[in-house]
Design a protein around this motif. Sequence first.
Motif, PDB file in Angstrom:
ATOM      1  N   LEU A 129      69.527  58.739  64.495  1.00 40.54           N
ATOM      2  CA  LEU A 129      68.291  58.056  65.070  1.00 40.54           C
ATOM      3  C   LEU A 129      69.111  57.635  66.435  1.00 40.54           C
ATOM      4  O   LEU A 129      70.090  57.185  66.617  1.00 40.54           O
ATOM      5  CB  LEU A 129      68.182  56.539  64.535  1.00 40.54           C
ATOM      6  CG  LEU A 129      67.443  56.933  63.188  1.00 40.54           C
ATOM      7  CD1 LEU A 129      67.064  55.588  61.990  1.00 40.54           C
ATOM      8  CD2 LEU A 129      66.034  57.546  63.098  1.00 40.54           C
ATOM      9  N   PRO A 130      68.462  57.790  67.691  1.00 41.84           N
ATOM     10  CA  PRO A 130      68.670  57.432  68.876  1.00 41.84           C
ATOM     11  C   PRO A 130      68.810  55.715  68.986  1.00 41.84           C
ATOM     12  O   PRO A 130      68.324  55.182  68.350  1.00 41.84           O
ATOM     13  CB  PRO A 130      67.737  57.905  69.854  1.00 41.84           C
ATOM     14  CG  PRO A 130      66.514  58.125  68.996  1.00 41.84           C
ATOM     15  CD  PRO A 130      66.886  58.497  67.785  1.00 41.84           C
ATOM     16  N   ALA A 131      69.557  55.249  69.904  1.00 38.52           N
ATOM     17  CA  ALA A 131      69.829  53.933  69.865  1.00 38.52           C
ATOM     18  C   ALA A 131      68.521  53.246  70.408  1.00 38.52           C
ATOM     19  O   ALA A 131      67.797  53.976  71.247  1.00 38.52           O
ATOM     20  CB  ALA A 131      70.952  53.569  70.956  1.00 38.52           C
ATOM     21  N   GLY A 132      68.182  52.020  70.146  1.00 38.48           N
ATOM     22  CA  GLY A 132      66.997  51.636  70.401  1.00 38.48           C
ATOM     23  C   GLY A 132      66.693  50.512  69.359  1.00 38.48           C
ATOM     24  O   GLY A 132      67.363  50.078  68.337  1.00 38.48           O
ATOM     25  N   THR A 133      65.735  49.627  69.800  1.00 42.50           N
ATOM     26  CA  THR A 133      65.090  48.532  68.809  1.00 42.50           C
ATOM     27  C   THR A 133      63.772  48.952  68.260  1.00 42.50           C
ATOM     28  O   THR A 133      63.017  49.157  69.223  1.00 42.50           O
ATOM     29  CB  THR A 133      65.037  47.235  69.575  1.00 42.50           C
ATOM     30  OG1 THR A 133      66.369  46.895  70.122  1.00 42.50           O
ATOM     31  CG2 THR A 133      64.915  45.921  68.717  1.00 42.50           C
ATOM     32  N   ARG A 134      63.681  49.195  66.884  1.00 36.78           N
ATOM     33  CA  ARG A 134      62.414  49.263  66.518  1.00 36.78           C
ATOM     34  C   ARG A 134      62.196  48.500  65.134  1.00 36.78           C
ATOM     35  O   ARG A 134      62.891  47.693  64.691  1.00 36.78           O
ATOM     36  CB  ARG A 134      62.343  50.864  66.015  1.00 36.78           C
ATOM     37  CG  ARG A 134      62.778  51.704  66.889  1.00 36.78           C
ATOM     38  CD  ARG A 134      62.975  53.225  66.360  1.00 36.78           C
ATOM     39  NE  ARG A 134      63.497  54.317  67.331  1.00 36.78           N
ATOM     40  CZ  ARG A 134      64.722  54.544  67.796  1.00 36.78           C
ATOM     41  NH1 ARG A 134      65.609  53.697  67.165  1.00 36.78           N
ATOM     42  NH2 ARG A 134      64.967  55.289  68.628  1.00 36.78           N
ATOM     43  N   THR A 135      60.635  48.504  64.943  1.00 38.24           N
ATOM     44  CA  THR A 135      60.507  47.926  63.583  1.00 38.24           C
ATOM     45  C   THR A 135      60.987  48.379  62.332  1.00 38.24           C
ATOM     46  O   THR A 135      61.271  49.665  62.514  1.00 38.24           O
ATOM     47  CB  THR A 135      58.802  47.679  63.375  1.00 38.24           C
ATOM     48  OG1 THR A 135      58.389  48.684  63.180  1.00 38.24           O
ATOM     49  CG2 THR A 135      58.382  46.717  64.677  1.00 38.24           C
ATOM     50  N   VAL A 136      61.148  47.636  61.500  1.00 35.00           N
ATOM     51  CA  VAL A 136      61.592  48.406  60.013  1.00 35.00           C
ATOM     52  C   VAL A 136      60.593  49.657  59.549  1.00 35.00           C
ATOM     53  O   VAL A 136      61.141  50.698  59.292  1.00 35.00           O
ATOM     54  CB  VAL A 136      61.808  47.333  59.087  1.00 35.00           C
ATOM     55  CG1 VAL A 136      62.149  48.015  57.647  1.00 35.00           C
ATOM     56  CG2 VAL A 136      62.784  46.334  59.476  1.00 35.00           C
ATOM     57  N   ARG A 137      59.143  49.040  60.062  1.00 38.92           N
ATOM     58  CA  ARG A 137      58.338  50.000  59.621  1.00 38.92           C
ATOM     59  C   ARG A 137      58.568  51.628  60.363  1.00 38.92           C
ATOM     60  O   ARG A 137      58.272  52.441  59.870  1.00 38.92           O
ATOM     61  CB  ARG A 137      57.106  49.677  59.579  1.00 38.92           C
ATOM     62  CG  ARG A 137      55.813  50.724  59.340  1.00 38.92           C
ATOM     63  CD  ARG A 137      54.259  50.158  59.925  1.00 38.92           C
ATOM     64  NE  ARG A 137      53.988  49.287  59.059  1.00 38.92           N
ATOM     65  CZ  ARG A 137      53.619  48.936  57.800  1.00 38.92           C
ATOM     66  NH1 ARG A 137      53.436  50.415  57.026  1.00 38.92           N
ATOM     67  NH2 ARG A 137      53.530  47.950  57.049  1.00 38.92           N
ATOM     68  N   ASN A 138      58.768  51.408  61.760  1.00 31.11           N
ATOM     69  CA  ASN A 138      59.072  52.413  62.591  1.00 31.11           C
ATOM     70  C   ASN A 138      60.039  53.118  62.123  1.00 31.11           C
ATOM     71  O   ASN A 138      60.189  54.667  61.970  1.00 31.11           O
ATOM     72  CB  ASN A 138      59.219  52.209  63.907  1.00 31.11           C
ATOM     73  CG  ASN A 138      57.812  51.529  64.417  1.00 31.11           C
ATOM     74  OD1 ASN A 138      58.038  50.834  65.352  1.00 31.11           O
ATOM     75  ND2 ASN A 138      56.800  52.196  64.195  1.00 31.11           N
ATOM     76  N   LEU A 139      61.198  52.771  61.595  1.00 31.47           N
ATOM     77  CA  LEU A 139      62.678  53.253  61.270  1.00 31.47           C
ATOM     78  C   LEU A 139      62.350  54.074  59.793  1.00 31.47           C
ATOM     79  O   LEU A 139      62.767  55.021  60.033  1.00 31.47           O
ATOM     80  CB  LEU A 139      63.650  52.121  61.038  1.00 31.47           C
ATOM     81  CG  LEU A 139      64.244  51.502  62.527  1.00 31.47           C
ATOM     82  CD1 LEU A 139      65.010  50.488  61.985  1.00 31.47           C
ATOM     83  CD2 LEU A 139      64.834  52.727  63.140  1.00 31.47           C
ATOM     84  N   LEU A 140      61.376  53.387  59.145  1.00 30.16           N
ATOM     85  CA  LEU A 140      60.998  54.199  57.669  1.00 30.16           C
ATOM     86  C   LEU A 140      60.097  55.373  57.995  1.00 30.16           C
ATOM     87  O   LEU A 140      60.456  56.427  57.527  1.00 30.16           O
ATOM     88  CB  LEU A 140      60.468  53.198  56.802  1.00 30.16           C
ATOM     89  CG  LEU A 140      61.425  52.198  56.352  1.00 30.16           C
ATOM     90  CD1 LEU A 140      60.664  51.062  55.330  1.00 30.16           C
ATOM     91  CD2 LEU A 140      62.432  52.630  55.609  1.00 30.16           C
ATOM     92  N   GLU A 141      59.240  55.289  59.063  1.00 25.65           N
ATOM     93  CA  GLU A 141      58.584  56.495  59.296  1.00 25.65           C
ATOM     94  C   GLU A 141      59.231  57.446  60.042  1.00 25.65           C
ATOM     95  O   GLU A 141      58.847  58.663  59.699  1.00 25.65           O
ATOM     96  CB  GLU A 141      57.277  56.077  60.206  1.00 25.65           C
ATOM     97  CG  GLU A 141      56.257  55.148  59.397  1.00 25.65           C
ATOM     98  CD  GLU A 141      55.350  54.593  60.316  1.00 25.65           C
ATOM     99  OE1 GLU A 141      55.350  54.447  61.564  1.00 25.65           O
ATOM    100  OE2 GLU A 141      54.411  54.006  59.757  1.00 25.65           O
ATOM    101  N   LEU A 142      60.370  57.183  60.438  1.00 26.46           N
ATOM    102  CA  LEU A 142      61.271  58.270  61.105  1.00 26.46           C
ATOM    103  C   LEU A 142      62.265  58.861  60.106  1.00 26.46           C
ATOM    104  O   LEU A 142      62.319  60.110  60.143  1.00 26.46           O
ATOM    105  CB  LEU A 142      61.995  57.862  62.306  1.00 26.46           C
ATOM    106  CG  LEU A 142      61.623  57.462  63.694  1.00 26.46           C
ATOM    107  CD1 LEU A 142      62.351  56.362  64.448  1.00 26.46           C
ATOM    108  CD2 LEU A 142      60.909  58.659  64.432  1.00 26.46           C
TER     109      LEU A 142
END
Length: 587
Positions: free
Chosen positions: A62-75
Motif C-alpha cells: 500500500l502506498p504511503a498515505g492517510t485513508r479511512t479503515v474502509r478504504n484500506l479494507l477495500e484495497l
Amino acid sequence: MILLGFLGMMNSLKAQEHLNKQITLSVNRQPIADVLEIISNKGNFYFSYNSNILPKDSLVSLPAGTRTVRNLLELLFPTGFEFRESGQYIIIRRTPLQLSLVIKESATNDNHYWVSGYVRDDQTGELVRDASVYEKDRLVAALTNRQGYFRIKLKTRYPRASLTVSKEFYRDTTVTIRSGYNQEVRITLAPVDLQGATVVVGPARLPAPDSLYMAIPQPDSSTLLYLYKRMDSLRVQRTALGKFFLSSKLKVQSINLSRFFTVRPVQVSLTPGLSSNGKMNAQVVNNFSFNALGGYSGGVNGAELGGIFNLNKKDVQYAQVAGVVNIVGGNMKGVQVAGVHNMVLDSVTGVQVGGVVNFVKGSFTGGQVGGVINYTNHAVTGLQVAGVGNVSGREMNGVQIGGVFNYAKKLNGVQIGLINIADSSDGYSIGLINVVLKGYHKLAFYSTEVMPFNAAFKTGNHKLYSILLGGAHPDTGRRVISFGYGIGTERRLGKQFSLNLEASTQYVFLGSWEYTNLLTRATVNLHWKISKHFSLFAGPAFSVYQSDQDIKFNGYAYPIPEAAYKTVSLGGNRTGWLGWTGGIHLF
C-alpha cells in the motif's frame, strides 16, 4: 420527525466510527494477516474473520498515505467481501450473492406446472450439484445435475407450494412458489456458519467426533471452512448391503435431507426408487410398509413386509418380515424375521429370528434365534440360541445355547455349548471346554488308587468349572492309559482352605479298543493353599467301573482295580469301590 431523523443519522455514523477512522499507513510486500494486525493496533479496535477466507500466500503493498479503515479494507479485499461493525469489532466476511428469485414465468392451463432453475453458492456464485430440491407436503423431489440445474413437476390443484433446497455443508433454504405457473428460478444456498478452528481427528481407534471442519479450496486461491456433522441416519447406506442395494442418487438424497422426516400411513414399493412416496420414501416413517422386492424408508411404526429386503434409516416398531434381509438404522422393538440376515444398528427389544445371522450393534433384550450365529455388540438380557455360536460383547444376563461356541464378555447367566468362553463370569458355563479368562484356571498333578500319574486342566469359575483329564500307569507289566472329562465346584472355607466337589468320566485303555471300559469317579478334596500359585489337595473318591472286557492283554493291567482291592458288585458288568485322590494344584 426531524429530531428522530437526526438521531438515526447520528447512530448510523456512530455505528461506522471504526470504519471511518483515519489511518496513516505504508506497506511493502507484507502478508495480509500482518497488515490487518497493524491497522487494528493503530485504530484501537479488533478484526473478526475466519482465517480460511484470507488468501494466506499473497503479499500486499500500500502506498504511503492517510485513508479511512474502509478504504484500506477495500484495497486489501477488492471484490466479494463486506465489512460490518459490532462494538469494538470490525467483521470481515464474504458478500452473499444478490440474485432475483424468479427469472421468468408463464401461466398454464394444465393440471400441473414445472418449476426449473439453478442453485448457486451465495458466497462464491458457483453452481451447486447434487442438491436436493423438494416439496415437503407432496413428497416430490429432484436433484440438481452437474450444472446445478433442476426441474420439478407440481400439481396445480394445490393453491400453495414451497420448495426447500438442502445440501450437505449448507443451510436449508425454502422459497415460496406461485402455484399454476411454469417458472424458472434462481436459488442460493449459504454455507453453514464458520465457527472455531479446524478440528484435528486422532487415530482410528478413537470415536469419531460429532462434527469437524473441512477446508474447501475456492477459485481465488482462498478456502471456505465447511462444517461436517456426523449423521446417524446415514448408517444404513454405509453398510455393505446398503451400498449394494441403494443407488447413488438415493444416497445423496439421504445425505441432503438428513434433517427432514415426515409420517405417512401406508407406502408400497417395488424397489427403493419406485415407491408410492416417490423418491423421498427414505424420509418417511410409515405405519404400514409393503415392499414387493425391497424398499428404503425412514422407519416403521406398525408393520413392514419385504419380498427380498427392508431398509430403514431410523426406528422400527412392532413387526418386520423380509424374505432375505432386514436392516434398521435405529432401534427395533417387536418381532423381526428374515430368511437370511437381520441387522440392527442400535438396540433391540423383542424377538429376532434370522435364518443365518442376527447382528445387533447396540444392546438386546428378549429372544434371539439364529440359524448360524447371533452377534450382539453390547449387553444381552434374555435368550440367545444359534446353530453354531452366540456372541455378547458385554454382559450376558440370561442363557446362551450354541451348537459349537458361546462368548460373553461378562457372564451373569448360563452358557451351554461345546466351547464356552467368557472374559469374566459370575454364572455357569456347561460344555466340553469352558474358558473364563479372568476366572478359575488350575493345572493339577495327582495320584489315585488306579493310576499313580494323572494330570488335569480345570477352567471356569469357582461355581462351576470343567475338567480335561488323563492318566497312566507306566509299569510295563501293568500299563493303564485313560482320558476323560469332568466338572467341579469349589466351596471356600476361608483364605487358605476350600472344599472341591468333582465328578468325572474317563475311558480306560487296557490293550484293545474293542472293549468299553468307563471309569466314573466322584471326589471330595480338601485344598490347602500354600501360596498364590501352589496348593495341596487330597480326599476320598467313590468309583464306578463299567467294563465288558473279559481277557488280559500282555503288558496291560487286568482287572481294574487289582483283584486284591475290595470292590462291590453294582449289577451287570459294573463294580464300585471307595478310593482316594492326592496331588498338587498349580496356578
